[in-house]
Design an enzyme around this catalytic site. Structure first.
Site, PDB file in Angstrom:
ATOM      1  N   GLU A 128      -9.805  46.557 -60.959  1.00 13.42           N
ATOM      2  CA  GLU A 128      -9.604  46.703 -59.517  1.00 13.42           C
ATOM      3  C   GLU A 128      -9.347  45.352 -58.869  1.00 13.42           C
ATOM      4  OE1 GLU A 128     -13.195  48.757 -58.624  1.00 13.42           O
ATOM      5  OE2 GLU A 128     -14.409  46.937 -58.475  1.00 13.42           O
ATOM      6  N   ASP A 130     -15.834  41.761 -51.604  1.00 17.53           N
ATOM      7  CA  ASP A 130     -14.375  41.918 -51.716  1.00 17.53           C
ATOM      8  C   ASP A 130     -13.618  41.043 -50.718  1.00 17.53           C
ATOM      9  OD1 ASP A 130     -14.881  44.049 -53.591  1.00 17.53           O
ATOM     10  OD2 ASP A 130     -15.267  45.348 -51.874  1.00 17.53           O
TER      11      ASP A 130
END
Length: 348
Positions: free
Chosen positions: A224, A50
């Site tokens: 997401e 991420d």
């Protein structure tokens, strides 16, 4: 001499071949270059996932999931990347102190450098809320605020009204500043259906503006890691679709002339396993402006000591799996408003 009809048919087929080739180039990065993408950053221990990347002058800082927000520094997207101490000086008072920080990202405001991070909240059954922290330097250390910014409990400034499940947490914070200077925070609500919301922020990026967040999109599976980019009068919403632990996890985008209107816009695949050879290319962040070329950073699963992509069609079950960071060129097509990734950057 060929007849006019034959000439027209040949010309039509030539144009068709060019169009098909162009479309394939947009989707088949690995095949077009003849080389499989290689990671630019591999964490010394654990994994790198991420990436939230900011550029400060000539330096790039990548904030990643793990610990109290992992950080790596480089003066070139290709690296070499140097691991730094965790970004957060300590847990925020609202956090349980369990687990790890998820998907941190930072931005410079009038308050200094502001870090947004997701962590487990005290008394919230393991669910996460989003907090803020401030530092003088982009790499930290960041001093956390005592209360969360976005949280269904603990008095968060955005209660995430009208989301699909009031018992689930919020993750993947991503700051965005519009051309008029107005600031926002995008984030994901957990559980199914997955949704992306956006919350209006104060100018220092530390508080709301007295408004609730609004839903931008929802996904029947999962969506997401939102990122918003403004370009040529259009807004681009990048996100990761499907479940993070599968090779079909991919980077997608939508385009809109309205900052708040994405639900009815077509979803396009930017990066997936078929086009890159990578397992689950997602969790991406985009770096634009600052006098340098546009770049996109993302993670994907590798399953060997040589950092070869995992070879799965479903859930990645290899016990050696871990996520590493890749960097790529982000271009915008002949029309200037169609995101493309023509090439991955080789590691230094």
């Amino acid at each position: 001499m060929r007849s006019q009809r034959t000439f027209r048919v040949t010309a039509y087929l030539s144009v068709l071949v060019v169009l098909v080739a162009s479309a394939e180039a947009g989707r088949s990065v690995a095949q077009a270059s003849g080389q499989e993408p290689r990671p630019v950053y591999v964490a010394p221990t654990g994994e790198a996932a991420d990436p939230g990347v900011v550029r400060d002058g000539q330096d790039y800082y990548a904030f990643m999931t793990g610990g109290l927000a992992r950080v790596a520094l480089a003066d070139n997207p290709r690296g070499p990347w140097q691991s730094m101490p965790n970004a957060l000086s300590r847990w925020g008072e609202w956090a349980s102190g369990k687990g790890a920080v998820w998907a941190p990202d930072a931005v410079r405001t009038s308050a200094g450098w502001v870090l947004y991070y997701a962590a487990q909240a005290e008394g919230f059954a393991g669910q996460r809320c989003i907090g803020t922290a401030v530092a003088d330097q982009p790499g930290g250390p960041y001093e956390p605020a005592a209360t969360p910014l976005v949280c269904p409990i603990l008095g968060g400034e955005d209660p995430a009204a009208d989301r699909p499940d009031q018992t689930s947490g919020v993750i993947d914070p991503s700051p965005f500043q519009d051309e008029d200077g107005t600031r926002y925070l995008l984030y994901k609500t957990q559980k199914t259906p997955g949704t992306i919301r956006m919350f209006p922020l104060s100018q220092d990026g530390l508080h709301g503006r007295g408004e609730a967040s609004h839903e931008l999109v929802r996904h029947s599976d999962s969506i997401e890691n939102p990122v918003m980019v403004r370009r040529d009068g259009h807004y681009f919403l990048f996100a990761a679709a499907n479940w993070y632990d599968q090779c079909r996890y991919s980077t997608v985008w939508r385009r809109s002339a309205d900052l708040w209107s994405f639900a009815d816009k077509d979803e396009h695949v930017l990066l997936d396993q078929a086009g890159t050879g990578l397992c689950g290319p997602g969790g991406a962040d985009v770096v634009t402006g600052g006098g340098g070329p546009d770049r996109i950073f993302l993670h994907a699963w590798v399953c060997s000591a040589g950092n070869e992509p995992c070879r799965f069609t479903g859930v990645v079950t290899d016990p050696n799996r871990r996520r590493v960071v890749y960097a790529a060129v982000l271009s915008w097509g002949a029309d200037g408003i169609t995101p493309q990734v023509p090439a991955f950057l080789p590691p230094a």
